[in-house]
Design a protein around this motif. Structure first.
Motif, PDB file in Angstrom:
ATOM      1  N   LYS A 299      44.138  37.890  33.318  1.00 48.73           N
ATOM      2  CA  LYS A 299      45.056  36.652  34.034  1.00 48.73           C
ATOM      3  C   LYS A 299      45.530  37.585  35.493  1.00 48.73           C
ATOM      4  O   LYS A 299      45.487  36.108  35.697  1.00 48.73           O
ATOM      5  N   GLU A 300      45.407  38.796  36.211  1.00 55.13           N
ATOM      6  CA  GLU A 300      45.567  38.739  36.882  1.00 55.13           C
ATOM      7  C   GLU A 300      44.015  38.214  37.874  1.00 55.13           C
ATOM      8  O   GLU A 300      44.404  38.618  39.496  1.00 55.13           O
ATOM      9  N   LEU A 301      43.677  37.249  37.307  1.00 61.17           N
ATOM     10  CA  LEU A 301      42.430  37.294  38.462  1.00 61.17           C
ATOM     11  C   LEU A 301      42.635  35.802  37.586  1.00 61.17           C
ATOM     12  O   LEU A 301      42.120  35.454  36.320  1.00 61.17           O
ATOM     13  N   ILE A 302      41.989  34.648  38.537  1.00 60.25           N
ATOM     14  CA  ILE A 302      41.532  33.353  37.997  1.00 60.25           C
ATOM     15  C   ILE A 302      40.555  32.963  38.862  1.00 60.25           C
ATOM     16  O   ILE A 302      40.004  33.136  39.777  1.00 60.25           O
ATOM     17  N   THR A 303      39.762  31.810  37.779  1.00 60.99           N
ATOM     18  CA  THR A 303      38.297  31.608  37.952  1.00 60.99           C
ATOM     19  C   THR A 303      38.013  30.537  37.141  1.00 60.99           C
ATOM     20  O   THR A 303      38.785  30.175  36.204  1.00 60.99           O
ATOM     21  N   GLY A 304      37.382  29.292  38.244  1.00 58.03           N
ATOM     22  CA  GLY A 304      37.862  27.942  37.908  1.00 58.03           C
ATOM     23  C   GLY A 304      36.971  27.421  38.311  1.00 58.03           C
ATOM     24  O   GLY A 304      36.389  27.660  40.099  1.00 58.03           O
ATOM     25  N   LEU A 305      36.420  26.120  38.629  1.00 58.31           N
ATOM     26  CA  LEU A 305      35.515  25.344  38.795  1.00 58.31           C
ATOM     27  C   LEU A 305      36.201  24.299  39.771  1.00 58.31           C
ATOM     28  O   LEU A 305      37.771  23.921  38.885  1.00 58.31           O
ATOM     29  N   GLY A 306      36.517  23.575  40.464  1.00 60.79           N
ATOM     30  CA  GLY A 306      37.135  22.741  41.425  1.00 60.79           C
ATOM     31  C   GLY A 306      36.495  20.927  42.366  1.00 60.79           C
ATOM     32  O   GLY A 306      35.101  21.411  42.337  1.00 60.79           O
ATOM     33  N   ARG A 307      36.917  20.839  42.782  1.00 61.77           N
ATOM     34  CA  ARG A 307      36.467  19.579  43.755  1.00 61.77           C
ATOM     35  C   ARG A 307      37.148  19.664  45.167  1.00 61.77           C
ATOM     36  O   ARG A 307      38.629  20.176  44.891  1.00 61.77           O
ATOM     37  N   ILE A 308      36.563  19.663  46.450  1.00 59.26           N
ATOM     38  CA  ILE A 308      37.583  19.927  48.010  1.00 59.26           C
ATOM     39  C   ILE A 308      36.623  18.886  48.123  1.00 59.26           C
ATOM     40  O   ILE A 308      35.396  19.227  48.429  1.00 59.26           O
ATOM     41  N   ASN A 309      37.391  18.260  48.561  1.00 58.66           N
ATOM     42  CA  ASN A 309      36.622  16.754  49.173  1.00 58.66           C
ATOM     43  C   ASN A 309      35.618  16.336  48.429  1.00 58.66           C
ATOM     44  O   ASN A 309      34.716  15.623  49.327  1.00 58.66           O
ATOM     45  N   GLY A 310      35.798  16.179  47.306  1.00 60.51           N
ATOM     46  CA  GLY A 310      34.336  15.359  46.144  1.00 60.51           C
ATOM     47  C   GLY A 310      33.523  16.554  45.802  1.00 60.51           C
ATOM     48  O   GLY A 310      32.495  16.688  44.791  1.00 60.51           O
ATOM     49  N   GLN A 311      33.307  17.931  46.997  1.00 65.98           N
ATOM     50  CA  GLN A 311      33.028  18.599  46.398  1.00 65.98           C
ATOM     51  C   GLN A 311      32.660  19.900  45.295  1.00 65.98           C
ATOM     52  O   GLN A 311      34.233  20.673  45.292  1.00 65.98           O
ATOM     53  N   ALA A 312      31.505  20.061  45.190  1.00 70.31           N
ATOM     54  CA  ALA A 312      32.105  20.476  43.099  1.00 70.31           C
ATOM     55  C   ALA A 312      32.363  22.175  43.965  1.00 70.31           C
ATOM     56  O   ALA A 312      31.378  23.138  44.904  1.00 70.31           O
ATOM     57  N   VAL A 313      33.262  23.476  43.554  1.00 78.35           N
ATOM     58  CA  VAL A 313      33.540  24.370  43.782  1.00 78.35           C
ATOM     59  C   VAL A 313      33.603  26.080  42.777  1.00 78.35           C
ATOM     60  O   VAL A 313      34.475  25.332  41.898  1.00 78.35           O
ATOM     61  N   GLY A 314      33.139  26.594  43.183  1.00 75.61           N
ATOM     62  CA  GLY A 314      33.951  27.641  42.394  1.00 75.61           C
ATOM     63  C   GLY A 314      35.048  28.897  42.925  1.00 75.61           C
ATOM     64  O   GLY A 314      35.156  28.828  44.122  1.00 75.61           O
ATOM     65  N   ILE A 315      35.771  28.688  42.140  1.00 78.85           N
ATOM     66  CA  ILE A 315      36.883  29.333  42.994  1.00 78.85           C
ATOM     67  C   ILE A 315      37.695  30.800  42.333  1.00 78.85           C
ATOM     68  O   ILE A 315      37.810  30.599  41.012  1.00 78.85           O
ATOM     69  N   ILE A 316      37.499  31.746  42.811  1.00 76.11           N
ATOM     70  CA  ILE A 316      37.883  32.816  42.191  1.00 76.11           C
ATOM     71  C   ILE A 316      39.091  33.539  42.781  1.00 76.11           C
ATOM     72  O   ILE A 316      39.147  33.589  44.363  1.00 76.11           O
ATOM     73  N   ALA A 317      40.681  34.214  42.566  1.00 79.10           N
ATOM     74  CA  ALA A 317      41.521  34.416  43.262  1.00 79.10           C
ATOM     75  C   ALA A 317      42.524  35.259  42.676  1.00 79.10           C
ATOM     76  O   ALA A 317      43.059  35.027  41.106  1.00 79.10           O
ATOM     77  N   ASN A 318      43.213  36.044  42.844  1.00 80.67           N
ATOM     78  CA  ASN A 318      44.376  37.114  42.587  1.00 80.67           C
ATOM     79  C   ASN A 318      45.203  36.251  42.382  1.00 80.67           C
ATOM     80  O   ASN A 318      45.684  35.399  43.074  1.00 80.67           O
ATOM     81  N   GLN A 319      46.039  36.438  41.024  1.00 71.96           N
ATOM     82  CA  GLN A 319      47.347  35.590  41.066  1.00 71.96           C
ATOM     83  C   GLN A 319      48.159  37.072  41.113  1.00 71.96           C
ATOM     84  O   GLN A 319      48.317  38.157  40.297  1.00 71.96           O
ATOM     85  N   PRO A 320      48.903  36.827  41.802  1.00 74.69           N
ATOM     86  CA  PRO A 320      50.004  37.632  42.617  1.00 74.69           C
ATOM     87  C   PRO A 320      51.223  37.964  41.027  1.00 74.69           C
ATOM     88  O   PRO A 320      51.832  39.157  41.428  1.00 74.69           O
ATOM     89  N   ARG A 321      51.924  37.304  41.075  1.00 74.26           N
ATOM     90  CA  ARG A 321      52.533  37.134  38.879  1.00 74.26           C
ATOM     91  C   ARG A 321      52.252  37.910  37.798  1.00 74.26           C
ATOM     92  O   ARG A 321      52.652  38.029  37.525  1.00 74.26           O
ATOM     93  N   MET A 322      50.752  38.399  38.137  1.00 74.11           N
ATOM     94  CA  MET A 322      50.171  39.015  36.823  1.00 74.11           C
ATOM     95  C   MET A 322      50.112  40.251  37.084  1.00 74.11           C
ATOM     96  O   MET A 322      48.761  40.466  38.364  1.00 74.11           O
ATOM     97  N   LYS A 323      50.455  41.031  36.901  1.00 71.68           N
ATOM     98  CA  LYS A 323      50.062  43.030  37.346  1.00 71.68           C
ATOM     99  C   LYS A 323      49.598  42.870  39.107  1.00 71.68           C
ATOM    100  O   LYS A 323      49.369  43.809  39.771  1.00 71.68           O
ATOM    101  N   GLY A 324      50.516  42.059  40.007  1.00 70.56           N
ATOM    102  CA  GLY A 324      50.706  41.954  40.942  1.00 70.56           C
ATOM    103  C   GLY A 324      49.049  41.431  41.637  1.00 70.56           C
ATOM    104  O   GLY A 324      48.820  42.060  43.042  1.00 70.56           O
ATOM    105  N   GLY A 325      48.152  40.992  41.303  1.00 67.90           N
ATOM    106  CA  GLY A 325      46.921  40.650  41.794  1.00 67.90           C
ATOM    107  C   GLY A 325      46.069  42.080  41.478  1.00 67.90           C
ATOM    108  O   GLY A 325      44.605  41.764  42.340  1.00 67.90           O
TER     109      GLY A 325
END
Length: 509
Positions: A299-325
Motif C-alpha cells: 500500500k505504500e505505492l498506488i497504481t491504477g488507471l484513470g483519465r485526464i481530460n478523457g485520455q486514459a493514463v496509468g498512475i504510479i504514486a507514492n503514498q506518504p500515509r503508508m510507511k512514509g511512501g
C-alpha cells in the motif's frame, strides 16, 4: 422432425449445465451459474459459442464443463472461456483443454481481448493421459497465454478455485479479480500439504482471495461479489485498445470531483508530514475515473488507471500515509508489472513522486530489494509510452530513479514549487556529514548547529536552482497541475520510440 426434437432437447440439457444439486450448492455460496455470469458480462449475452456439443454423448459432461465463445463488452468484441463448476466441479478433460486452446487461438487471430472466468477444481486425474502431457495438452494453454501477453489484454475473473497447474491461468493474465470468500488459488491443496509436508493449514490461509490480494500479490483486485467482479472487468476494459497495435479509446472529458481544499492547500510544505496521495489523484483525474490495481497489496505505492481530460493514463504514486511512501521489494514488483501493462497497450504513464527512497536494513536486503528495485527501474526505463514525472514534494536517492527521474528519458520532469530532489533529505544528510562534529559540540549548541546546516543544505537543493541547472523542465503551481498534464499528454500523443535494438534484455527477475 425427430432429429429436430432430439437437437432441441440436447441443446436444452447442455444449457442447463450439471445436476440441480450442484446448482443449489453454488447458490448457497453466492455463486452464479456460468451462463448467468456471461449474460451479465456481455452487452447482449454470448454472440457466438464454440464447441457447444463437446462430449455431448456423455450426459454427465454438458459442454465438457467449459463455455467458450465470443461476445461484446462496451461494444468491443472479446473472446472468453468460462468454467462450469456444476459439471465435475469445473474440472478439465481432454475436450475442455482443446476448447480453451481453440478460443485462445481465435483471440490471437482476431487480436481481441481474452477473458478467463475461472471456477475449476483442476485436471481430471482419470483423463490425464489425454489432456496433460501432449502437444495440445493443458500446458499449451499457458504457452498460449505467454504468447498472447502484451499482444491482447488478458483478464481473469476468479469466482471459485483455480487449483494445481490450473492456478497458472490467473498467474499469466494481466489482471486477476478475486471474489472474497469463494475464489482461491493454490498449487497443492491443504489436504495435500498436510500429507506431503506435514503442514496443517486452512484453504483461506493457503490460497484464499484475501491472502493473494494482500500478501502474495498474485491477486490484483479483491471484490465482495460476482457482480462486482464483472462490473470491474467491464470498467477495466474501457481503458484498453483491443490489441497492442491500437491506442486506448478517448472518452468525453469530465471535470474532477470538487473539494473544499485545493491542491495547494492539500500538500504540506513539511516534507515529512503525511498526506493522502489519493486526494491528489482525485483532484487531477476525471471524476470517478480511477480504476485501481493491487489496492490491498504493498500500500505504500498506488497504481491504477484513470483519465485526464478523457485520455486514459496509468498512475504510479507514492503514498506518504503508508510507511512514509518508502519503496519495498513488493511495491517495486507491483510497479514493474503495472508499468509493463500500460506500456504494452499504449497507455501513457504519470508518476507522482513523494518518495524518501528504497527501504534499507537486513530484512529487505535478504528479501532481495536491490533485485526487485532493478525490476521496477528496468520496466520504467524500457517503457516507450509518454512518461511524465511529477515531483510532488520530494524524490530522494534511488527513489528519484525509480519514479522516472531525468536520467531515464521521461518526456518531461516537472515539480511543484516546494519540491526537493536530493541524494537524501536534510536531516539524514546533516547527520551523515556532521555526525562527528555534532558529537563534539556541547549539547546546548547542537540544535542551532543542526538547524543552520539543514538550512544550508535546503538552499543547495532548492528546486529553482535545479530548474536553473535544467535538472527539471518546469515548475508548476499546484492548482495548475491538471491543466499542465492535459496539455503535455495531448502534445505527446504522437510519440514514437524504440527503446533499443536487441532480442531481449536479461531481466533481474
Amino acid at each position: 422432425m425427430v432429429k429436430t426434437e432430439v437437437h432441441e432437447e440436447l441443446r436444452e440439457r447442455i444449457e442447463k449445465g450439471g445436476a440441480e444439486k450442484y446448482h443449489q450448492k453454488n447458490a448457497e455460496k453466492g455463486k452464479m451459474f456460468v451462463r448467468d455470469r456471461l449474460k451479465m458480462l456481455f452487452d447482449d449475452d454470448i454472440d457466438i459459442e464454440d464447441a457447444f456439443f463437446a462430449n455431448c454423448m456423455d450426459e454427465s459432461l454438458p459442454a465438457d464443463g467449459v463455455v467458450t465463445g465470443m461476445g461484446k463488452i462496451n461494444g468491443q468484441t472479446v473472446c472468453m472461456m468460462a468454467n462450469d463448476s456444476t459439471v465435475k466441479a469445473g474440472s478439465w478433460g481432454k475436450r475442455t483443454v482443446e476448447k480453451i486452446i481453440r478460443i485462445q487461438e481465435t483471440a490471437m487471430k482476431l487480436e481481441v481481448p481474452m477473458l478467463y472466468l475461472v471456477d475449476s477444481a483442476g485436471a481430471r486425474i482419470t483423463d490425464q493421459i489425454e489432456m496433460f502431457p501432449n502437444r495440445r495438452g493443458a500446458g499449451r494453454i499457458f504457452y498460449n497465454q505467454v504468447k498472447m501477453s502484451g499482444r491482447v489484454p488478458q483478464v481473469c475473473l476468479l469466482f471459485g478455485p483455480s487449483a494445481a497447474g490450473g492456478a497458472y491461468i490467473p498467474a499469466f493474465c494481466d489482471i486477476v479479480v478475486m471474489v472474497d470468500g469463494n475464489a482461491s488459488m493454490y498449487l497443492g491443496s491443504p489436504r495435500m500439504a498436510e500429507k506431503v509436508i506435514g503442514e496443517k493449514v486452512t484453504l483461506e490461509e493457503m490460497g484464499g482471495a484475501r491472502m493473494h490480494c494482500s500478501v502474495s500479490g498474485v491477486g490484483d483486485v479483491l471484490v465482495s461479489s460476482e457482480q462486482e467482479a464483472i462490473e470491474y472487468a467491464q470498467k477495466y476494459l474501457t481503458y484498453f485498445p483491443e490489441n497492442f497495435r491500437s491506442k486506448p479509446p478517448v472518452k468525453d472529458p469530465i471535470e474532477p470531483e470538487q473539494f473544499e481544499k485545493s491542491i495547494r492547500e492539500l500538500i504540506p510544505e513539511n516534507q515529512n508530514a503525511p498526506f493522502d496521495m489519493y486526494e491528489l489523484i482525485k483532484r487531477l483525474i476525471d471524476q470517478n475515473s480511477f480504476c485501481e490495481i493491487k489496492r490491498e497489496f504493498a500500500k505504500e505505492l498506488i497504481t491504477g488507471l484513470g483519465r485526464i481530460n478523457g485520455q486514459a493514463v496509468g498512475i504510479i504514486a507514492n503514498q506518504p500515509r503508508m510507511k512514509g511512501g518508502v519503496l519495498f521489494h513488493d511495491s517495486a514488483d507491483k510497479a514493474a508489472k503495472f508499468i509493463q501493462l500500460c506500456d504494452a497497450f499504449n497507455i501513457p504513464l504519470v508518476f507522482l513522486a513523494d518518495i524518501p527512497g528504497f527501504m534499507i536494513g537486513t530484512k529487505v536486503e535478504r528479501a532481495g530489494i536491490i533485485r526487485h528495485g532493478a525490476k521496477m527501474i528496468s520496466a520504467m526505463s524500457e517503457a516507450s509510452v509518454p512518461k511524465i514525472s511529477v515531483i510532488v514534494r520530494k524524490a530522494y536517492g534511488a527513489g528519484l530513479y525509480a519514479m522516472a527521474g531525468p536520467a531515464f528519458e521521461p518526456d518531461v520532469t516537472i515539480a511543484l514549487p516546494t519540491a526537493q530532489i536530493a541524494v537524501m533529505g536534510p536531516e539524514a544528510a546533516v547527520n551523515a556529514v556532521y555526525a562527528n562534529k555534532i558529537a563534539e559540540l556541547p549539547e546546548e549548541e547542537r540544535p542551532a548547529f543542526i538547524k543552520e546546516k539543514q538550512e544550508e543544505y535546503k538552499e543547495n537543493i532548492d528546486i529553482y536552482r535545479l530548474a536553473s541547472e535544467m535538472v527539471i523542465d518546469d515548475i508548476v503551481q499546484p492548482n495548475d497541475l491538471r491543466d499542465h498534464l492535459t496539455k503535455r499528454l495531448e502534445a505527446y500523443q504522437s510519440k514514437n520510440l524504440t527503446f533499443t535494438e536487441r532480442k531481449h534484455g536479461v531481466y533481474p527477475v
